[in-house]
Design a protein around this motif. Sequence first.
Motif, mmCIF file in Angstrom:
data_model
loop_
_atom_site.group_PDB
_atom_site.id
_atom_site.type_symbol
_atom_site.label_atom_id
_atom_site.label_comp_id
_atom_site.label_asym_id
_atom_site.label_seq_id
_atom_site.Cartn_x
_atom_site.Cartn_y
_atom_site.Cartn_z
ATOM 1 N N GLU A 179 0.909 15.864 -2.300
ATOM 2 C CA GLU A 179 -0.280 16.685 -1.564
ATOM 3 C C GLU A 179 -0.992 17.613 -2.306
ATOM 4 O OE1 GLU A 179 -0.925 18.170 2.996
ATOM 5 O OE2 GLU A 179 0.357 19.068 1.884
ATOM 6 N N ARG A 180 0.073 18.309 -2.749
ATOM 7 C CA ARG A 180 -0.611 19.609 -3.680
ATOM 8 C C ARG A 180 -1.264 19.508 -4.897
ATOM 9 N NH1 ARG A 180 0.745 25.024 -3.713
ATOM 10 N NH2 ARG A 180 2.483 24.900 -2.377
ATOM 11 N N LEU A 181 -0.595 18.414 -5.585
ATOM 12 C CA LEU A 181 -1.433 18.167 -6.899
ATOM 13 C C LEU A 181 -2.731 17.475 -6.619
ATOM 14 C CD1 LEU A 181 1.528 16.952 -9.073
ATOM 15 C CD2 LEU A 181 0.464 19.047 -9.071
ATOM 16 N N HIS A 182 -2.705 16.574 -5.518
ATOM 17 C CA HIS A 182 -3.953 16.127 -5.073
ATOM 18 C C HIS A 182 -5.144 17.122 -4.902
ATOM 19 C CE1 HIS A 182 -6.802 13.312 -2.873
ATOM 20 N NE2 HIS A 182 -6.737 13.960 -1.975
ATOM 21 N N THR A 183 -4.714 18.290 -4.304
ATOM 22 C CA THR A 183 -5.997 19.265 -4.136
ATOM 23 C C THR A 183 -6.051 20.044 -5.469
ATOM 24 O OG1 THR A 183 -4.309 20.884 -3.650
ATOM 25 C CG2 THR A 183 -5.234 19.468 -1.678
ATOM 26 N N LEU A 184 -5.051 20.258 -6.479
ATOM 27 C CA LEU A 184 -5.468 20.917 -7.632
ATOM 28 C C LEU A 184 -5.870 20.340 -8.819
ATOM 29 C CD1 LEU A 184 -1.683 23.136 -7.308
ATOM 30 C CD2 LEU A 184 -4.405 23.789 -6.861
ATOM 31 N N LEU A 185 -5.563 18.957 -8.917
ATOM 32 C CA LEU A 185 -5.699 18.275 -10.284
ATOM 33 C C LEU A 185 -6.891 17.466 -10.351
ATOM 34 C CD1 LEU A 185 -2.154 17.691 -11.664
ATOM 35 C CD2 LEU A 185 -3.497 19.607 -12.086
ATOM 36 N N PRO A 186 -7.561 17.028 -11.567
ATOM 37 C CA PRO A 186 -8.360 16.016 -11.431
ATOM 38 C C PRO A 186 -7.536 14.769 -11.278
ATOM 39 C CG PRO A 186 -8.024 16.909 -13.609
ATOM 40 C CD PRO A 186 -7.260 17.868 -12.630
ATOM 41 N N GLU A 187 -8.546 13.589 -11.306
ATOM 42 C CA GLU A 187 -8.096 12.319 -10.802
ATOM 43 C C GLU A 187 -6.920 11.702 -11.934
ATOM 44 O OE1 GLU A 187 -7.350 8.171 -9.845
ATOM 45 O OE2 GLU A 187 -8.708 9.857 -8.736
ATOM 46 N N ARG A 188 -7.083 12.199 -13.282
ATOM 47 C CA ARG A 188 -6.045 12.015 -14.229
ATOM 48 C C ARG A 188 -5.980 13.103 -14.956
ATOM 49 N NH1 ARG A 188 -5.368 6.277 -15.766
ATOM 50 N NH2 ARG A 188 -5.450 5.533 -13.657
ATOM 51 N N ALA A 189 -4.696 13.657 -15.131
ATOM 52 C CA ALA A 189 -4.369 14.727 -15.716
ATOM 53 C C ALA A 189 -2.920 14.818 -16.494
ATOM 54 C CB ALA A 189 -4.301 15.877 -14.755
ATOM 55 N N LEU A 190 -2.956 15.614 -17.621
ATOM 56 C CA LEU A 190 -1.648 15.949 -18.064
ATOM 57 C C LEU A 190 -1.269 17.400 -18.025
ATOM 58 C CD1 LEU A 190 0.587 15.349 -20.430
ATOM 59 C CD2 LEU A 190 -0.962 16.120 -22.355
ATOM 60 N N THR A 236 0.801 -1.221 0.153
ATOM 61 C CA THR A 236 0.173 -0.069 -0.063
ATOM 62 C C THR A 236 1.042 1.171 -0.236
ATOM 63 O OG1 THR A 236 -1.595 -1.170 1.180
ATOM 64 C CG2 THR A 236 -1.699 1.194 1.220
ATOM 65 N N VAL A 237 0.721 2.146 -0.718
ATOM 66 C CA VAL A 237 1.491 3.401 -1.011
ATOM 67 C C VAL A 237 0.491 4.395 -0.120
ATOM 68 C CG1 VAL A 237 2.317 5.406 -2.590
ATOM 69 C CG2 VAL A 237 2.322 2.908 -3.091
ATOM 70 N N PRO A 238 0.763 4.816 0.788
ATOM 71 C CA PRO A 238 0.174 5.858 1.681
ATOM 72 C C PRO A 238 -0.004 7.164 1.185
ATOM 73 C CG PRO A 238 2.224 5.867 2.452
ATOM 74 C CD PRO A 238 2.106 4.752 1.426
ATOM 75 N N PRO A 239 -0.946 8.073 1.357
ATOM 76 C CA PRO A 239 -1.128 9.564 0.821
ATOM 77 C C PRO A 239 0.147 10.306 0.928
ATOM 78 C CG PRO A 239 -2.872 8.577 2.123
ATOM 79 C CD PRO A 239 -2.103 7.817 2.498
ATOM 80 N N GLY A 240 0.308 11.073 -0.159
ATOM 81 C CA GLY A 240 1.581 12.005 0.072
ATOM 82 C C GLY A 240 1.729 12.751 1.212
ATOM 83 N N ARG A 241 3.074 12.699 1.780
ATOM 84 C CA ARG A 241 3.211 13.387 2.956
ATOM 85 C C ARG A 241 2.986 15.065 2.830
ATOM 86 N NH1 ARG A 241 9.637 12.354 3.869
ATOM 87 N NH2 ARG A 241 10.373 14.077 2.372
ATOM 88 N N VAL A 242 2.779 15.645 3.744
ATOM 89 C CA VAL A 242 2.360 16.858 4.028
ATOM 90 C C VAL A 242 3.514 17.779 3.599
ATOM 91 C CG1 VAL A 242 2.065 18.928 5.711
ATOM 92 C CG2 VAL A 242 0.981 16.595 6.068
#
Length: 419
Positions: free
Chosen positions: A332-343, A321-327
């Motif tokens: 963590e930043r891209l998780h909040t900024l981008l859609p599920e799949r993005a170029l 299991t790969v945990p969520p990106g650390r603080v």
Amino acid sequence: MQVHRLGGPGDFDPLLEQARSARVVMLGEASHGTYDYYRLREQLTRRLITECGYSFVAVEGDWPDCEVVHRSVIGAPGGDADPQTALERFERWPTWMWANTEVARFCRWLRAWNLDQPESGRAGFHGLDVYSLWESMQAILDYLGEEDPVSLELAQEAYQCFEPYGTRVEEYGLASRFVSARCEDEVVRLLTRTRERAVHDGPDSFSTWQNAEVVVGAEKYYRAMVGGGPQSWNVRDTHMADTLDRLLERYGPDAKAVVWAHNTHIGDARATEMNRDGMINIGQLARQRHGAENVVLVGFGSYQGTVVAASRWGAPSEVMTVPPGRVGSLEERLHTLLPERALVILSEGDRPDWLTEEADHRAIGVVYDPSFEAWGNYVPTLLGDRYDAFIWCDHTTALHPLPATPSTPGEMETYPAGV
């Protein structure tokens, strides 16, 4: 910066526009065991070959093993009718890097596409790496025994120089620090002879030349490895860059290359802490040698999911299991900024501050411990300078290894561990 939602292969159009005028496109991965990275690289590479005229795929793998796959995908006489058969014979740990169903699917497609092309227009599949000292030596002996008995003696002298150390060539590297055990002269003489033949002879001679280059590179690598520091990493990546250049020359003046390797190899080292440690990589070297305008570096990343890796060097692979990106990380930043799949096209449009500010960027090798995320597994990075484009997969899943031949641990790789 421009963000494009990814829903299928047709959504790569903005990246293909960059790639049409380039000579080298390097496609990374944030781990060696993630299905989504391999699948997206496959989709993109198909379009690069069929629509943009790319000539071959060069991967972070051993030349002799990949040569067997290459002969299959181009339909060479004696090549396997099914590329998966060749992949299943990979023996060097970690076999799952290339012996997996995702690579097999791509290679089957590549063979089918190639067989509809003239022989001169078929796209190849090659290995860039430096580890296969014994396999490359054996390939040279096999070739010279039939084609060039005069040079066979040179190859036998080189082989015998390494033979006292067995397959544990790390012992050769250690011995070379204290006694005159270096085989450099023998392998350089062998290289000179095979290089001369390759200028005039066919593809088998070129492959033998490349195997001789691997032996020279491996000899340097194992001497450097025992000394620690960045030198062994630099020997390895310089060898990969040199191999790429030889392939481009071999395929001709209009040749174009797709490279598949870890982000740590293809993302320009000058935009990471690697630069401060005196390390280089093939992404940096490609920009320097071919011009940044002729090279497209594409990084990959994800926020969380699963991955195939091992708990220690040489251990069996397992799904982790790969945990969520650390603080504070890019993940963590891209998780909040981008859609599920993005170029994300980094080289066009406005550049927000976070593209030019250093932040941690996750890098998972073949050896992985998820509990270590708080202390390691990240490379401080200037994202906007490290890559020209970035492919984001918020949630990823593990790839699917083939039932490959039982593997041997092989040689330890250098920092960053397992990449």
